[in-house]
Design a protein around this motif. Structure first.
Motif, mmCIF file in Angstrom:
data_model
loop_
_atom_site.group_PDB
_atom_site.id
_atom_site.type_symbol
_atom_site.label_atom_id
_atom_site.label_comp_id
_atom_site.label_asym_id
_atom_site.label_seq_id
_atom_site.Cartn_x
_atom_site.Cartn_y
_atom_site.Cartn_z
ATOM 1 N N HIS A 37 31.857 5.433 -18.776
ATOM 2 C CA HIS A 37 33.012 4.925 -19.508
ATOM 3 C C HIS A 37 34.207 5.870 -19.378
ATOM 4 O O HIS A 37 34.087 6.983 -18.866
ATOM 5 C CB HIS A 37 32.650 4.715 -20.983
ATOM 6 N N ILE A 38 35.336 5.402 -19.891
ATOM 7 C CA ILE A 38 36.559 6.191 -19.964
ATOM 8 C C ILE A 38 36.566 6.891 -21.316
ATOM 9 O O ILE A 38 36.446 6.240 -22.357
ATOM 10 C CB ILE A 38 37.807 5.295 -19.825
ATOM 11 N N SER A 39 36.705 8.217 -21.299
ATOM 12 C CA SER A 39 36.744 8.967 -22.556
ATOM 13 C C SER A 39 38.165 9.389 -22.936
ATOM 14 O O SER A 39 38.421 9.753 -24.079
ATOM 15 C CB SER A 39 35.853 10.203 -22.463
ATOM 16 N N ARG A 40 39.069 9.345 -21.960
ATOM 17 C CA ARG A 40 40.475 9.689 -22.218
ATOM 18 C C ARG A 40 41.339 8.883 -21.257
ATOM 19 O O ARG A 40 40.989 8.719 -20.098
ATOM 20 C CB ARG A 40 40.725 11.180 -21.962
ATOM 21 N N ILE A 41 42.440 8.361 -21.760
ATOM 22 C CA ILE A 41 43.376 7.649 -20.881
ATOM 23 C C ILE A 41 44.796 8.045 -21.248
ATOM 24 O O ILE A 41 45.126 8.192 -22.426
ATOM 25 C CB ILE A 41 43.191 6.116 -20.938
ATOM 26 N N PHE A 48 43.575 2.325 -28.117
ATOM 27 C CA PHE A 48 42.565 2.526 -29.147
ATOM 28 C C PHE A 48 41.310 1.707 -28.826
ATOM 29 O O PHE A 48 40.198 2.237 -28.824
ATOM 30 C CB PHE A 48 43.113 2.140 -30.524
ATOM 31 N N ASP A 49 41.504 0.407 -28.556
ATOM 32 C CA ASP A 49 40.366 -0.462 -28.264
ATOM 33 C C ASP A 49 39.623 -0.018 -27.008
ATOM 34 O O ASP A 49 38.389 -0.047 -26.966
ATOM 35 C CB ASP A 49 40.821 -1.915 -28.101
ATOM 36 N N LEU A 50 40.363 0.408 -25.998
ATOM 37 C CA LEU A 50 39.744 0.861 -24.755
ATOM 38 C C LEU A 50 38.844 2.067 -25.002
ATOM 39 O O LEU A 50 37.714 2.114 -24.534
ATOM 40 C CB LEU A 50 40.821 1.205 -23.721
ATOM 41 N N LEU A 51 39.348 3.026 -25.765
ATOM 42 C CA LEU A 51 38.559 4.238 -26.006
ATOM 43 C C LEU A 51 37.385 3.986 -26.949
ATOM 44 O O LEU A 51 36.379 4.689 -26.893
ATOM 45 C CB LEU A 51 39.454 5.367 -26.520
ATOM 46 N N GLU A 52 37.511 2.981 -27.791
ATOM 47 C CA GLU A 52 36.411 2.628 -28.689
ATOM 48 C C GLU A 52 35.240 2.019 -27.930
ATOM 49 O O GLU A 52 34.091 2.273 -28.246
ATOM 50 C CB GLU A 52 36.889 1.637 -29.756
ATOM 51 N N SER A 53 35.567 1.173 -26.936
ATOM 52 C CA SER A 53 34.507 0.483 -26.208
ATOM 53 C C SER A 53 35.010 0.110 -24.818
ATOM 54 O O SER A 53 35.985 -0.628 -24.692
ATOM 55 C CB SER A 53 34.110 -0.789 -26.971
ATOM 56 N N ASN A 54 34.350 0.636 -23.795
ATOM 57 C CA ASN A 54 34.694 0.268 -22.427
ATOM 58 C C ASN A 54 33.526 0.605 -21.514
ATOM 59 O O ASN A 54 32.638 1.361 -21.872
ATOM 60 C CB ASN A 54 35.974 0.984 -21.972
#
Length: 159
Positions: A3-7, A30-36
């Motif tokens: 997953h992505i942990s930082r963007i 926010f949503d991306l870092l919560e779940s991806n």
């Protein structure tokens, strides 16, 4: 799958965002870092460091750039994608978003729902295009593609 942990998105050369665009950006990040889900597939003899990954998203030389590193900062990959396949869907997305923002202020719930359904449809189309463009470069799920597409729209807005 990793997953992505930082963007981060490189918005240094973009005009200041409108409040609506800034809100879209914040929610998507926010949503991306919560779940991806985001993974780099092995190709040929290339060694792929395992995730989680840090992703820097930018536009350079009229190309969309994904600069990907491990959490420790080691380079994992870099993808340069043409912006051409995204232009029309980004334009359509911002147009329908504008209609949606106006609808929320002035229309009854049934009409807001109709505009929101159209907005989701265009958003899904952008996510599909992104998934196709990343094929063989990165493996992402539909929700991750949708959130990344929103961030591409934010970059495209100023580009």
């Amino acid at each position: 799958m990793s997953h992505i942990s930082r963007i981060e998105i490189d918005d240094r050369n973009l005009p200041p965002p409108t409040p609506e665009i800034e809100q879209e950006r914040k929610v998507a990040m926010f949503d991306l870092l919560e779940s991806n889900s985001f993974d780099i597939p092995k190709r040929d003899d290339r060694i792929v460091p395992p995730g989680p990954y840090s992703v820097d998203l930018s536009i350079r030389d009229k190309r969309l750039v994904f600069d990907i590193a491990t959490e420790s900062g080691d380079k994992a990959a870099e993808f340069h994608l043409s912006l051409s396949p995204f232009r029309q869907v980004v334009k359509d997305y911002w147009a329908i978003c504008e209609s949606y923002y106006d609808a929320v202020k002035n229309m009854p719930p049934s009409q807001i729902e109709t505009v929101d359904m159209a907005r989701r449809g265009i958003h899904d189309e952008g996510a599909r295009i992104l998934s196709e463009r990343l094929e063989g470069k990165a493996q992402i799920d539909h929700d991750t593609a949708r959130r990344l597409f929103t961030l591409i729209c934010v970059l495209h807005f100023g580009g």
